[in-house]
Design an enzyme around this catalytic site. Structure first.
Site, PDB file in Angstrom:
ATOM      1  CB  CYS A   6      -1.017   0.164   1.270  1.00 16.65           C
ATOM      2  SG  CYS A   6      -2.058  -1.291   0.966  1.00 16.65           S
ATOM      3  CB  CYS A 255      54.007 -17.854   2.669  1.00 11.42           C
ATOM      4  SG  CYS A 255      52.271 -17.337   2.134  1.00 11.42           S
ATOM      5  CB  CYS A 258      53.240 -16.463  -1.987  1.00 10.32           C
ATOM      6  SG  CYS A 258      53.693 -16.132  -0.544  1.00 10.32           S
TER       7      CYS A 258
END
Length: 306
Positions: A6, A255, A258
């Site tokens: 509405c 790591c 990487c």
């Protein structure tokens, strides 16, 4: 976020209500599958029951307008239905406007006289970041109506903020509805952000980060690794800058992301050797061949993780 039906269809009070109405109601009914999307149905009881019944009748009447699609009168028929007939019906509900400012019906013939020649109208020349005048919104509505009608002849359409004609239709329709209901005007760019649920701050931040990534990529491709920097955005009142650049840190030999180590293995008996045997053998390597894999190991074949 969803909005009461509405509010969207009868008593809009904010620019977002007009954009949602244009996108999820009018665009969907005319050119798509009629999905209400972000418009939420309300319980059919109390004061809303009669209004919802009338709104459903409106939806069916709007779907019949598609019979005029492809004709020269299509834009006029749609305009007069939603900006004249429907608003006239709302004005007949006196109680609804006892505490609200009533809307004003728009006149197609009058706006047509004040607007530019359709043959000379260029939607791409409109200002993207400025609010549209009512004449500009009218011309854009008329142009987008016919452009989308030609496409709808072969397939149903879905709104896409990156579709210029769909965006023009939603922006123009929302602007015209804002004029009718006395709501603040928004630019085409702002309508795109609201229709596409774009948060400007996040979009701007993403663009800045993407730009920094491209600049660093150029240095890598130019073999200027020594000039590369770690760049990031931050907000800190103690620092005068938001973009921070730091020297690259030396690679971490441990790591897991990487690091690149290659190992050649010879398997004596493929029929008797399992993948588990290969992993156990790699983990058991010692000395220079020790890969320091730890316990978290992934085995990848092409793009598939085994």
């Amino acid at each position: 976020k969803s909005y009461p039906v509405c509010t969207i269809r009868s008593t809009p009070s904010a620019p977002i209500h007009c954009v949602v109405w244009a996108k999820n109601y009018l665009f969907a009914q005319l050119f798509g599958q009629g999905d209400a999307g972000e418009i939420r149905d309300e319980p059919e009881d109390g004061d809303n029951a009669e209004e919802l019944r009338i709104l459903n009748q409106e939806a069916h009447a709007l779907m019949k307008l598609t019979e005029a699609m492809g004709t020269d009168d299509f834009a006029r028929v749609v305009f007069e239905k939603v900006f004249s007939t429907d608003i006239g019906r709302l004005l007949s509900m006196k109680d609804m406007w006892a505490q609200r400012t009533p809307p004003k019906a728009l006149d197609y013939a009058l706006l047509e006289q004040k607007s530019s020649d359709p043959a000379q109208f260029d939607p791409s020349a409109l200002p993207e970041h400025d609010s549209l005048t009512i004449e500009q919104a009218f011309s854009l509505f008329r142009y987008a109506c016919h452009a989308l009608a030609a496409r709808r002849a072969s397939e149903s359409l879905e709104f896409d903020k990156d579709d210029p004609e769909a965006l023009w239709f939603v922006a123009a329709t929302a602007s015209l509805r804002s004029f009718a209901f006395g709501i603040d005007q928004k630019s085409i760019f702002a309508a795109k952000a609201m229709a596409g649920n774009i948060i400007p701050a996040i979009a701007t931040t993403n663009a800045m980060v993407a730009g920094m990534m491209v600049l660093q990529s150029i240095l890598v491709l130019s073999n200027r690794i020594q000039e590369c920097r770690t760049a990031y955005l931050t907000y800190n009142v103690k620092r005068p800058r938001s973009i921070i650049k730091e020297s690259l840190k030396r690679p971490n030999p441990l790591c897991p992301v990487c690091r690149r180590r290659y190992l050649t293995m010879r398997v004596a008996d493929f029929a008797a050797t399992t993948l588990g045997d290969v992993i156990d053998a790699v983990q058991a390597l010692e000395g220079p061949q020790n890969l320091n894999l730890g316990e978290d190991i992934s085995v990848v074949e092409g793009s598939r993780i085994l």
